[in-house]
Motif scaffolding. Structure first.
Motif, PDB file in Angstrom:
ATOM      1  N   TYR A 110      12.532  18.564  31.289  1.00 53.13           N
ATOM      2  CA  TYR A 110      12.740  17.161  30.918  1.00 53.13           C
ATOM      3  C   TYR A 110      14.079  16.993  30.212  1.00 53.13           C
ATOM      4  O   TYR A 110      14.832  16.050  30.471  1.00 53.13           O
ATOM      5  CB  TYR A 110      11.594  16.696  30.024  1.00 53.13           C
ATOM      6  N   ALA A 111      14.404  17.946  29.308  1.00 50.38           N
ATOM      7  CA  ALA A 111      15.679  17.880  28.592  1.00 50.38           C
ATOM      8  C   ALA A 111      16.849  18.090  29.538  1.00 50.38           C
ATOM      9  O   ALA A 111      17.919  17.501  29.372  1.00 50.38           O
ATOM     10  CB  ALA A 111      15.699  18.925  27.481  1.00 50.38           C
ATOM     11  N   LEU A 112      16.655  18.913  30.550  1.00 50.99           N
ATOM     12  CA  LEU A 112      17.728  19.226  31.487  1.00 50.99           C
ATOM     13  C   LEU A 112      17.944  18.122  32.512  1.00 50.99           C
ATOM     14  O   LEU A 112      19.083  17.765  32.830  1.00 50.99           O
ATOM     15  CB  LEU A 112      17.405  20.541  32.201  1.00 50.99           C
ATOM     16  N   LEU A 113      16.861  17.548  33.014  1.00 59.99           N
ATOM     17  CA  LEU A 113      16.955  16.587  34.111  1.00 59.99           C
ATOM     18  C   LEU A 113      16.901  15.133  33.671  1.00 59.99           C
ATOM     19  O   LEU A 113      17.122  14.236  34.472  1.00 59.99           O
ATOM     20  CB  LEU A 113      15.829  16.842  35.122  1.00 59.99           C
ATOM     21  N   GLY A 114      16.567  14.891  32.413  1.00 54.81           N
ATOM     22  CA  GLY A 114      16.504  13.514  31.948  1.00 54.81           C
ATOM     23  C   GLY A 114      15.130  12.908  32.147  1.00 54.81           C
ATOM     24  O   GLY A 114      14.143  13.616  32.325  1.00 54.81           O
ATOM     25  N   ASP A 115      15.063  11.587  32.134  1.00 50.50           N
ATOM     26  CA  ASP A 115      13.796  10.859  32.144  1.00 50.50           C
ATOM     27  C   ASP A 115      13.121  10.985  33.515  1.00 50.50           C
ATOM     28  O   ASP A 115      13.411  10.235  34.442  1.00 50.50           O
ATOM     29  CB  ASP A 115      14.041   9.393  31.802  1.00 50.50           C
ATOM     30  N   LEU A 116      12.191  11.915  33.610  1.00 51.74           N
ATOM     31  CA  LEU A 116      11.481  12.137  34.867  1.00 51.74           C
ATOM     32  C   LEU A 116      10.337  11.158  35.066  1.00 51.74           C
ATOM     33  O   LEU A 116       9.761  11.102  36.149  1.00 51.74           O
ATOM     34  CB  LEU A 116      10.945  13.573  34.915  1.00 51.74           C
ATOM     35  N   GLU A 117       9.991  10.418  34.039  1.00 56.75           N
ATOM     36  CA  GLU A 117       8.927   9.420  34.190  1.00 56.75           C
ATOM     37  C   GLU A 117       9.467   8.153  34.831  1.00 56.75           C
ATOM     38  O   GLU A 117       8.815   7.550  35.682  1.00 56.75           O
ATOM     39  CB  GLU A 117       8.317   9.122  32.817  1.00 56.75           C
ATOM     40  N   THR A 118      10.667   7.738  34.437  1.00 58.01           N
ATOM     41  CA  THR A 118      11.258   6.520  34.991  1.00 58.01           C
ATOM     42  C   THR A 118      11.761   6.745  36.415  1.00 58.01           C
ATOM     43  O   THR A 118      11.584   5.902  37.292  1.00 58.01           O
ATOM     44  CB  THR A 118      12.413   6.035  34.101  1.00 58.01           C
ATOM     45  N   GLN A 119      12.419   7.877  36.650  1.00 62.50           N
ATOM     46  CA  GLN A 119      12.935   8.182  37.984  1.00 62.50           C
ATOM     47  C   GLN A 119      12.570   9.611  38.352  1.00 62.50           C
ATOM     48  O   GLN A 119      13.341  10.545  38.135  1.00 62.50           O
ATOM     49  CB  GLN A 119      14.447   7.976  38.041  1.00 62.50           C
ATOM     50  N   PRO A 120      11.366   9.800  38.915  1.00 55.36           N
ATOM     51  CA  PRO A 120      10.912  11.157  39.212  1.00 55.36           C
ATOM     52  C   PRO A 120      11.387  11.716  40.541  1.00 55.36           C
ATOM     53  O   PRO A 120      11.197  12.901  40.806  1.00 55.36           O
ATOM     54  CB  PRO A 120       9.392  11.003  39.226  1.00 55.36           C
ATOM     55  N   ASN A 121      12.019  10.896  41.384  1.00 59.06           N
ATOM     56  CA  ASN A 121      12.335  11.359  42.728  1.00 59.06           C
ATOM     57  C   ASN A 121      13.748  11.932  42.790  1.00 59.06           C
ATOM     58  O   ASN A 121      14.734  11.218  42.583  1.00 59.06           O
ATOM     59  CB  ASN A 121      12.177  10.226  43.744  1.00 59.06           C
ATOM     60  N   LEU A 122      13.848  13.217  43.106  1.00 59.68           N
ATOM     61  CA  LEU A 122      15.145  13.882  43.132  1.00 59.68           C
ATOM     62  C   LEU A 122      15.990  13.455  44.320  1.00 59.68           C
ATOM     63  O   LEU A 122      17.221  13.514  44.266  1.00 59.68           O
ATOM     64  CB  LEU A 122      14.951  15.398  43.138  1.00 59.68           C
ATOM     65  N   ALA A 123      15.370  13.026  45.413  1.00 59.89           N
ATOM     66  CA  ALA A 123      16.141  12.541  46.553  1.00 59.89           C
ATOM     67  C   ALA A 123      16.851  11.235  46.199  1.00 59.89           C
ATOM     68  O   ALA A 123      18.024  11.035  46.550  1.00 59.89           O
ATOM     69  CB  ALA A 123      15.223  12.341  47.757  1.00 59.89           C
ATOM     70  N   ARG A 124      16.156  10.338  45.520  1.00 59.67           N
ATOM     71  CA  ARG A 124      16.800   9.088  45.075  1.00 59.67           C
ATOM     72  C   ARG A 124      17.939   9.398  44.114  1.00 59.67           C
ATOM     73  O   ARG A 124      19.017   8.793  44.190  1.00 59.67           O
ATOM     74  CB  ARG A 124      15.781   8.175  44.407  1.00 59.67           C
ATOM     75  N   ARG A 125      17.712  10.314  43.191  1.00 62.67           N
ATOM     76  CA  ARG A 125      18.763  10.673  42.237  1.00 62.67           C
ATOM     77  C   ARG A 125      19.988  11.239  42.967  1.00 62.67           C
ATOM     78  O   ARG A 125      21.129  10.906  42.634  1.00 62.67           O
ATOM     79  CB  ARG A 125      18.232  11.713  41.258  1.00 62.67           C
ATOM     80  N   ARG A 126      19.720  12.106  43.929  1.00 65.34           N
ATOM     81  CA  ARG A 126      20.841  12.763  44.615  1.00 65.34           C
ATOM     82  C   ARG A 126      21.665  11.787  45.442  1.00 65.34           C
ATOM     83  O   ARG A 126      22.906  11.817  45.415  1.00 65.34           O
ATOM     84  CB  ARG A 126      20.277  13.888  45.512  1.00 65.34           C
ATOM     85  N   PHE A 127      21.029  10.904  46.191  1.00 56.74           N
ATOM     86  CA  PHE A 127      21.763  10.050  47.127  1.00 56.74           C
ATOM     87  C   PHE A 127      22.040   8.644  46.608  1.00 56.74           C
ATOM     88  O   PHE A 127      22.958   7.982  47.096  1.00 56.74           O
ATOM     89  CB  PHE A 127      21.014   9.971  48.457  1.00 56.74           C
ATOM     90  N   LEU A 128      21.253   8.186  45.635  1.00 56.66           N
ATOM     91  CA  LEU A 128      21.421   6.809  45.149  1.00 56.66           C
ATOM     92  C   LEU A 128      21.897   6.757  43.713  1.00 56.66           C
ATOM     93  O   LEU A 128      21.965   5.671  43.125  1.00 56.66           O
ATOM     94  CB  LEU A 128      20.104   6.037  45.300  1.00 56.66           C
TER      95      LEU A 128
END
Length: 265
Positions: A135-153
């Protein structure tokens, strides 16, 4: 008529489940192991009489809709679901969607490896479980849990290996689209990625093939700075999930930075 081996499978599976496995309160005063028939019937949205007749090998052969309802009620994994349909004498329909719950023993694993960020992703790259360091490394995983959205959007920390990760993501999403053609959440995700990312569309059309395994990436973290990290994947094939372990080389500046993130909570 219901086959006896199907009836036996349903009964055995019900008796192996604990109330806590399906979100029911545990009752130590139960006289028999497992769930009650009425509890399974309620979870499967069918009458107790109908479910009882299934377990007693009476009544008509269950339809695919009934079998899918029993799959959810009895918490069957994909292999068990296929076996259930086989016992009923019919071919399995495509699964309704990816498994988005995490088995208790997998969830416990996340907290047994100190100094390691661990996440569990489902077939659509939703992070469905994580430990505090992740959680500390990747940030708020509750608000934006999808890594594909994070990567491309947007919304994911910049990475020197982001191009490779993009191909890995698309490869897995193409497999998910084949396995879960009726999953509405996956369809929305793919539509959003196509509409919002030309890069995603180009990679998708190239039909990339990537297997999970060891990879090294460089992540620029807003507090910890530039981190060189190792990513290793453990596949949970029955649930079509990946357990991702993120570590740094022993004694490296990145390992010290991870320790500081742990200490900061």
């Amino acid at each position: 008529m219901v086959r006896r081996d199907l009836a036996r499978f349903l009964r055995d599976r019900r008796e192996r489940l604990r109330p806590g496995d399906v979100g029911l309160p545990d009752d130590e005063r139960r006289r028999t192991p497992g769930l009650r028939r009425e509890e399974v019937a309620d979870l499967a949205h069918m009458s107790v009489d109908y479910y009882t007749r299934l377990e007693q090998a009476r009544g008509p052969r269950p339809s695919p809709r009934i079998l899918d309802a029993l799959t959810g009620a009895l918490r069957l994994d994909p292999a068990e679901r296929i076996h259930l349909f086989h016992l009923a004498g019919t071919g399995p329909t495509p699964p309704a969607g990816p498994v988005r719950r995490v088995r208790p023993h997998v969830a416990e694993l996340l907290h047994r490896i100190p100094g390691t960020a661990v996440i569990v992703t489902d077939a659509t790259y939703d992070v469905v479980a994580w430990n505090p360091l992740a959680y500390a490394l990747l940030g708020d995983l509750e608000t934006q849990p999808n890594l594909a959205r994070r990567r491309f959007l947007g919304g994911y920390h910049e990475s020197s290996s982001s191009e490779e990760f993009g191909h890995v993501v698309v490869s897995r999403l193409r497999l998910a689209a084949q396995r879960y053609p009726h999953d509405e959440a996956l369809a929305r995700l793919l539509a959003d990625l196509r509409a919002g990312s030309e890069e995603f569309t180009q990679i998708w059309d190239s039909d990339p093939v990537h297997d999970p395994g060891h990879r090294t990436k460089v992540v620029v973290h807003p507090r910890a700075g530039r981190l060189r990290l190792n990513c290793d994947v453990l596949v949970v094939p029955g649930d079509d999930q990946h357990v991702v372990f993120v570590t740094a080389d022993p004694g490296s500046p990145s390992e010290r930075a991870l320790r500081h993130l742990v200490a900061a909570g």
